[in-house]
Design an enzyme around this catalytic site. Sequence first.
Site, short mmCIF file in Angstrom:
data_model
loop_
_atom_site.label_atom_id
_atom_site.label_comp_id
_atom_site.label_asym_id
_atom_site.label_seq_id
_atom_site.Cartn_x
_atom_site.Cartn_y
_atom_site.Cartn_z
N ARG A 159 0.86 -1.18 0.00
CA ARG A 159 0.00 0.00 0.00
C ARG A 159 0.90 1.23 0.00
O ARG A 159 2.07 1.16 0.40
CB ARG A 159 -0.87 0.02 1.26
N LYS A 181 -3.03 -1.19 8.25
CA LYS A 181 -4.41 -1.66 8.38
C LYS A 181 -4.51 -3.00 9.12
O LYS A 181 -5.38 -3.81 8.84
CB LYS A 181 -5.08 -1.77 7.01
N HIS A 240 -2.67 2.22 -5.47
CA HIS A 240 -3.27 0.94 -5.09
C HIS A 240 -3.38 0.00 -6.29
O HIS A 240 -3.48 -1.22 -6.13
CB HIS A 240 -4.64 1.16 -4.43
N ARG A 292 -0.72 -2.57 -6.11
CA ARG A 292 -1.05 -3.69 -5.21
C ARG A 292 -1.99 -4.67 -5.92
O ARG A 292 -1.79 -5.88 -5.86
CB ARG A 292 -1.69 -3.14 -3.94
N HIS A 326 -3.29 -10.08 3.98
CA HIS A 326 -4.73 -10.02 4.28
C HIS A 326 -5.06 -10.88 5.49
O HIS A 326 -4.70 -12.06 5.52
CB HIS A 326 -5.55 -10.53 3.10
N TYR A 338 -8.72 -11.77 -6.43
CA TYR A 338 -7.63 -11.98 -7.39
C TYR A 338 -7.72 -13.34 -8.05
O TYR A 338 -7.40 -13.49 -9.22
CB TYR A 338 -6.28 -11.81 -6.71
#
Length: 173
Positions: free
Chosen positions: A34, A59, A124, A127, A150, A159
């Site tokens: 990010r 995050k 982004h 990413r 994640h 994805y």
Amino acid sequence: TDGEIARLITAASGNRHGHRDAAMVLVAYRHGLRAAEVVTLRWDAIDFAHGRLHVHRAKGGSESVHPLSGRELRALRRLKRDQDPASPFIFTSERGAPFTTAGFRKMVARLGVAAEFGFPVHPHMLRHACGFKLANDGVDTRSLQAYLGHKNIQHTVRYTAMAPHRFESFWQD
């Protein structure tokens, strides 16, 4: 695609801080970083001896250790050697301050224009390009989840849902 990333890197190479900008795009793309993660990268996160990057996720994402390619290591070594003034941060402005997310966003947008993309480019997208590239190359969803940091696999399945080759080995005649 790799071709589009190459166009961004080529566009970056032609500007005043071309090596730094190209290295930022390359590292952000290859490691699915990010904007906040790439601008806060520090030299102590790089293990030059073993070719590894210690990724601290924003995050609340899961931290991980990624291998660095020879191309990335060469770019980072040169950046470290040329950095003046020296900083604990990898990517710095011409005044030596850490790069900001806004600065990175503006730089990537300018590179998208210079690369003649017909749409606005934002960080982004690097990413997402990483996630789609690895999924299309056959990386399994759990590995991709760990690589991108994640916590929830639902953020990763986007994805793999579109990977064109995911059904090819189901039936072999």
